[in-house]
Design an enzyme around this catalytic site. Structure first.
Site, PDB file in Angstrom:
ATOM      1  N   ASP A   1       0.799  -1.226   0.000  1.00  0.00           N
ATOM      2  CA  ASP A   1       0.000   0.000   0.000  1.00  0.00           C
ATOM      3  C   ASP A   1       0.828   1.270   0.000  1.00  0.00           C
ATOM      4  OD1 ASP A   1       1.148  -0.073   2.477  1.00  0.00           O
ATOM      5  OD2 ASP A   1      -0.663  -0.689   3.536  1.00  0.00           O
TER       6      ASP A   1
ATOM      7  N   GLU B   1      -0.385  -9.020  -1.215  1.00  0.00           N
ATOM      8  CA  GLU B   1      -0.966  -8.470   0.030  1.00  0.00           C
ATOM      9  C   GLU B   1      -2.200  -7.620  -0.295  1.00  0.00           C
ATOM     10  OE1 GLU B   1       0.745  -5.374   2.803  1.00  0.00           O
ATOM     11  OE2 GLU B   1       1.397  -7.136   3.894  1.00  0.00           O
TER      12      GLU B   1
ATOM     13  N   GLU C   1      -2.285   4.935   3.262  1.00  0.00           N
ATOM     14  CA  GLU C   1      -2.203   3.560   2.767  1.00  0.00           C
ATOM     15  C   GLU C   1      -3.564   2.939   2.443  1.00  0.00           C
ATOM     16  OE1 GLU C   1      -0.510   4.797   5.332  1.00  0.00           O
ATOM     17  OE2 GLU C   1       1.587   4.574   4.731  1.00  0.00           O
TER      18      GLU C   1
ATOM     19  N   HIS D   1       6.466   5.054  13.143  1.00  0.00           N
ATOM     20  CA  HIS D   1       6.771   5.847  11.943  1.00  0.00           C
ATOM     21  C   HIS D   1       5.557   6.337  11.166  1.00  0.00           C
ATOM     22  CE1 HIS D   1       5.881   2.057   9.937  1.00  0.00           C
ATOM     23  NE2 HIS D   1       5.671   2.761   8.855  1.00  0.00           N
TER      24      HIS D   1
ATOM     25  N   ARG E   1       2.592   8.170   9.356  1.00  0.00           N
ATOM     26  CA  ARG E   1       2.311   9.584   9.075  1.00  0.00           C
ATOM     27  C   ARG E   1       1.146  10.121   9.920  1.00  0.00           C
ATOM     28  NH1 ARG E   1       4.556  12.126   4.359  1.00  0.00           N
ATOM     29  NH2 ARG E   1       6.018  10.691   3.381  1.00  0.00           N
TER      30      ARG E   1
ATOM     31  N   HIS F   1      13.219   5.144  13.160  1.00  0.00           N
ATOM     32  CA  HIS F   1      12.956   5.315  11.729  1.00  0.00           C
ATOM     33  C   HIS F   1      13.612   6.621  11.274  1.00  0.00           C
ATOM     34  CE1 HIS F   1      10.689   5.698   7.964  1.00  0.00           C
ATOM     35  NE2 HIS F   1      10.318   4.435   8.109  1.00  0.00           N
TER      36      HIS F   1
HETATM   37  C1  UD1 Z   1       6.552   4.681   3.792  1.00  0.00           C
HETATM   38  C2  UD1 Z   1       5.172   4.171   3.368  1.00  0.00           C
HETATM   39  C3  UD1 Z   1       4.504   3.449   4.532  1.00  0.00           C
HETATM   40  C4  UD1 Z   1       5.400   2.378   5.108  1.00  0.00           C
HETATM   41  C5  UD1 Z   1       6.763   2.968   5.436  1.00  0.00           C
HETATM   42  C6  UD1 Z   1       7.696   1.849   5.845  1.00  0.00           C
HETATM   43  C7  UD1 Z   1       4.006   5.587   1.746  1.00  0.00           C
HETATM   44  C8  UD1 Z   1       3.027   6.667   1.522  1.00  0.00           C
HETATM   45  N1  UD1 Z   1       4.306   5.307   3.023  1.00  0.00           N
HETATM   46  O1  UD1 Z   1       6.361   5.646   4.808  1.00  0.00           O
HETATM   47  O2  UD1 Z   1       3.297   2.847   4.074  1.00  0.00           O
HETATM   48  O3  UD1 Z   1       4.809   1.890   6.279  1.00  0.00           O
HETATM   49  O4  UD1 Z   1       7.310   3.604   4.266  1.00  0.00           O
HETATM   50  O5  UD1 Z   1       8.774   2.315   6.574  1.00  0.00           O
HETATM   51  O6  UD1 Z   1       4.502   5.010   0.807  1.00  0.00           O
HETATM   52  N2  UD1 Z   1      13.942   8.207   5.011  1.00  0.00           N
HETATM   53  C9  UD1 Z   1      15.318   8.168   4.960  1.00  0.00           C
HETATM   54  N3  UD1 Z   1      15.918   7.008   4.565  1.00  0.00           N
HETATM   55  C10 UD1 Z   1      15.222   5.905   4.225  1.00  0.00           C
HETATM   56  C11 UD1 Z   1      13.823   5.939   4.311  1.00  0.00           C
HETATM   57  C12 UD1 Z   1      13.193   7.107   4.685  1.00  0.00           C
HETATM   58  O7  UD1 Z   1      15.993   9.137   5.252  1.00  0.00           O
HETATM   59  O8  UD1 Z   1      15.834   4.882   3.870  1.00  0.00           O
HETATM   60  C13 UD1 Z   1      13.273   9.466   5.408  1.00  0.00           C
HETATM   61  C14 UD1 Z   1      13.366  10.528   4.298  1.00  0.00           C
HETATM   62  O9  UD1 Z   1      13.515  11.782   4.882  1.00  0.00           O
HETATM   63  C15 UD1 Z   1      12.003  10.388   3.612  1.00  0.00           C
HETATM   64  C16 UD1 Z   1      11.123  10.112   4.819  1.00  0.00           C
HETATM   65  O10 UD1 Z   1      11.881   9.240   5.643  1.00  0.00           O
HETATM   66  O11 UD1 Z   1      11.641  11.541   2.888  1.00  0.00           O
HETATM   67  C17 UD1 Z   1       9.787   9.534   4.517  1.00  0.00           C
HETATM   68  O12 UD1 Z   1       9.840   8.403   3.652  1.00  0.00           O
HETATM   69  P1  UD1 Z   1       8.478   7.940   2.879  1.00  0.00           P
HETATM   70  O13 UD1 Z   1       8.769   6.716   2.109  1.00  0.00           O
HETATM   71  O14 UD1 Z   1       7.880   9.088   2.165  1.00  0.00           O
HETATM   72  O15 UD1 Z   1       7.445   7.657   4.021  1.00  0.00           O
HETATM   73  P2  UD1 Z   1       7.471   6.686   5.215  1.00  0.00           P
HETATM   74  O16 UD1 Z   1       6.898   7.484   6.326  1.00  0.00           O
HETATM   75  O17 UD1 Z   1       8.793   6.051   5.380  1.00  0.00           O
HETATM   76  N1  UDP Z   2      12.341  -3.871  10.434  1.00  0.00           N
HETATM   77  C1  UDP Z   2      13.696  -4.039  10.225  1.00  0.00           C
HETATM   78  N2  UDP Z   2      14.569  -3.273  10.963  1.00  0.00           N
HETATM   79  C2  UDP Z   2      14.142  -2.364  11.869  1.00  0.00           C
HETATM   80  C3  UDP Z   2      12.745  -2.202  12.077  1.00  0.00           C
HETATM   81  C4  UDP Z   2      11.869  -2.960  11.342  1.00  0.00           C
HETATM   82  O1  UDP Z   2      14.116  -4.855   9.403  1.00  0.00           O
HETATM   83  O2  UDP Z   2      14.973  -1.706  12.505  1.00  0.00           O
HETATM   84  C5  UDP Z   2      11.398  -4.675   9.640  1.00  0.00           C
HETATM   85  C6  UDP Z   2      10.325  -5.401  10.399  1.00  0.00           C
HETATM   86  O3  UDP Z   2      10.792  -6.665  10.817  1.00  0.00           O
HETATM   87  C7  UDP Z   2       9.184  -5.494   9.395  1.00  0.00           C
HETATM   88  C8  UDP Z   2       9.391  -4.271   8.538  1.00  0.00           C
HETATM   89  O4  UDP Z   2      10.683  -3.774   8.815  1.00  0.00           O
HETATM   90  O5  UDP Z   2       9.321  -6.618   8.543  1.00  0.00           O
HETATM   91  C9  UDP Z   2       8.347  -3.249   8.869  1.00  0.00           C
HETATM   92  O6  UDP Z   2       8.653  -2.065   8.234  1.00  0.00           O
HETATM   93  P1  UDP Z   2       8.003  -0.699   8.676  1.00  0.00           P
HETATM   94  O7  UDP Z   2       7.551  -0.785  10.099  1.00  0.00           O
HETATM   95  O8  UDP Z   2       8.974   0.363   8.302  1.00  0.00           O
HETATM   96  O9  UDP Z   2       6.760  -0.569   7.671  1.00  0.00           O
HETATM   97  P2  UDP Z   2       5.255  -1.122   7.710  1.00  0.00           P
HETATM   98  O10 UDP Z   2       5.291  -2.586   7.907  1.00  0.00           O
HETATM   99  O11 UDP Z   2       4.538  -0.385   8.800  1.00  0.00           O
HETATM  100  O12 UDP Z   2       4.713  -0.734   6.373  1.00  0.00           O
END
Ligand code: UD1
Ligand code: UDP
Length: 374
Positions: free
Chosen positions: A99, A121, A135, A216, A218, A248
């Site tokens: 999602d 999924e 999502e 993490h 939003r 995160h």
């Molecule tokens: C995204 C997904 C969410 C998922 C989450 C998993 C969307 C809308 N949201 O949310 O469904 O649960 O990923 O973690 O797709 N950032 C870094 N390094 C990284 C990753 C993220 O610095 O490797 C920071 C950056 O500043 C980035 C921000 O996190 O702009 C947000 O990342 P983004 O993918 O937009 O949203 P998430 O909140 O991570």
């Molecule tokens: N995870 C990981 N390292 C971490 C925290 C989480 O590998 O430090 C894994 C966790 O086991 C799970 C996935 O990341 O499989 C979940 O990702 P996240 O919580 O970022 O996203 P969501 O599942 O909420 O979309």
């Protein structure tokens, strides 16, 4: 006819949930099947950690991530760049997971190019378009485009049927996260250096019970995260617990946790962990406080009670199985339910059952069979 699958992934959870599908598809070694992996890199470091561990090397990397990206700019960049890539590659089918913005724009772009879409999924629904946000709408968009829906559970399949998706397009497969988890768990159990990684925490905190925290979402930014921090501060007034929190990298949560907990003697703030390290951490924790989707699906394998810091969940199977409880981002509920688990052995035992309602570890096998047979 030659089949050409393009598998699209952008974030950490997509990589964790798709690597078992990619590796299984590749291991079939079929001459009539081509496989292309495209990383949008909506996440950068978090994605690379998983791809490296799973030995998946993307054929394309769109390198999309920018710091603190907004949903509209992220979506616009994804749509344009995925579209250009699809125009070049012309696969016969696009496979997306879950999602995220990557999954939603991947499905939309495939539709614009008239390429069929498989959704891994599929069918998770909370019924509230603002929780999880965005999502819930993302996966509804993917669901309205896809012609193959891989539903992890019977409940998810039922949600799709109630939206009039034809039954023959819905396949109940289990969630691939359980496939990934079983592989990671075996790796941890076979390599003592992986669990030894946490010896320092064990030595430092002796008999204290470890509460593993991840946050993490939003919809929790701002007030929600502040409530969660305040609840953790109340819980930490007890001497018998320690909190381990892989932070995160999203600045909206990272900055708050770092400023509030960096110097706390019983909070271990750590960087995002390799998947195997996180799995090992899960197994040594006493209970889990999380707003993550994936962590809700993993904790039951280890019999760890989960308090879900959301008001609603699209994964009610854990709640129904009695291994998870919703506590919202509410100070009172987080503290109250955590104390109950810490103080009442019967309540703890009733939630600490090791049974995973989300999958049996064979989801990727079932998905690959459908993909190849169709
Ligand atoms: C995204 C997904 C969410 C998922 C989450 C998993 C969307 C809308 N949201 O949310 O469904 O649960 O990923 O973690 O797709 N950032 C870094 N390094 C990284 C990753 C993220 O610095 O490797 C920071 C950056 O500043 C980035 C921000 O996190 O702009 C947000 O990342 P983004 O993918 O937009 O949203 P998430 O909140 O991570
Ligand atoms: N995870 C990981 N390292 C971490 C925290 C989480 O590998 O430090 C894994 C966790 O086991 C799970 C996935 O990341 O499989 C979940 O990702 P996240 O919580 O970022 O996203 P969501 O599942 O909420 O979309």
């Amino acid at each position: 006819m030659q089949k050409h699958f393009l598998i699209l992934l952008g974030t950490r959870p997509e990589a964790i949930k798709l690597f078992p599908v990619i590796n299984r598809l590749k291991s079939e070694n079929r001459k009539d099947v081509a496989i292309t992996v495209c990383a949008t890199a909506q996440h950068r470091q978090l994605l690379d950690q998983v791809l490296k561990l799973a030995e998946v090397i993307p054929d394309f990397d769109l390198d999309i991530m920018t710091s603190n990206q907004t949903l509209d700019h992220l979506t616009a960049r994804l749509l344009a760049q995925i579209g250009d890539m699809l125009e070049k590659v012309r696969p016969t089918r696009v496979i997306v997971q879950g999602d995220t913005a990557t999954a939603m724009t991947g499905a939309l772009s495939a539709y614009y190019h008239r390429i069929p879409v498989s959704h891994v999924e599929a069918g998770l629904r909370s019924g509230d378009i603002f929780a999880p946000w965005p999502e819930e709408v993302n996966r509804k968009i993917v669901g309205s485009i896809a012609d193959q829906h891989f539903a992890p559970t019977e409940r998810a399949a039922q949600a799709l049927r109630s939206e009039n998706i034809p039954t023959n397009r819905i396949h109940v497969t289990g969630n691939t996260v359980v496939d990934a988890l079983i592989l990671a768990k075996a790796r941890v159990e076979g390599d003592p250096t992986l669990s030894a990684r946490w010896n320092e925490i064990r030595q430092c905190h002796g008999n204290r019970r470890i509460i593993l925290v991840t946050c993490h979402r939003r919809e929790n930014f701002g007030g929600g995260v502040l409530n969660i921090v305040a609840a953790l501060e109340t819980i930490l007034a007890r001497e018998d617990v320690a909190v381990v929190l892989p932070v995160h990298p999203n600045p909206n949560v990272r900055d708050v946790f770092v400023s509030r907990f960096s110097n706390h003697p019983r909070v271990v703030l750590i960087s995002p962990q390799e998947y195997t390290d996180f799995v090992s951490l899960l197994s040594l924790s006493y209970l889990v406080l999380t707003d993550s989707g994936g962590v809700q699906e993993e904790a039951p394998t280890f019999g760890k009670p989960v308090l879900v810091m959301r008001d609603t969940t699209e994964r009610p199977e854990g709640i129904e199985a009695g291994t998870a409880r919703l506590v919202g981002a509410s100070h009172e509920r987080i503290v109250g339910e955590t104390f109950r688990l810490l103080d009442d052995d019967e309540i703890y035992a009733s939630m600490a059952r090791s049974h995973n309602p989300f999958g049996d570890g064979h989801a990727s096998e079932r998905i690959v069979k459908v993909l190849l047979d169709a």
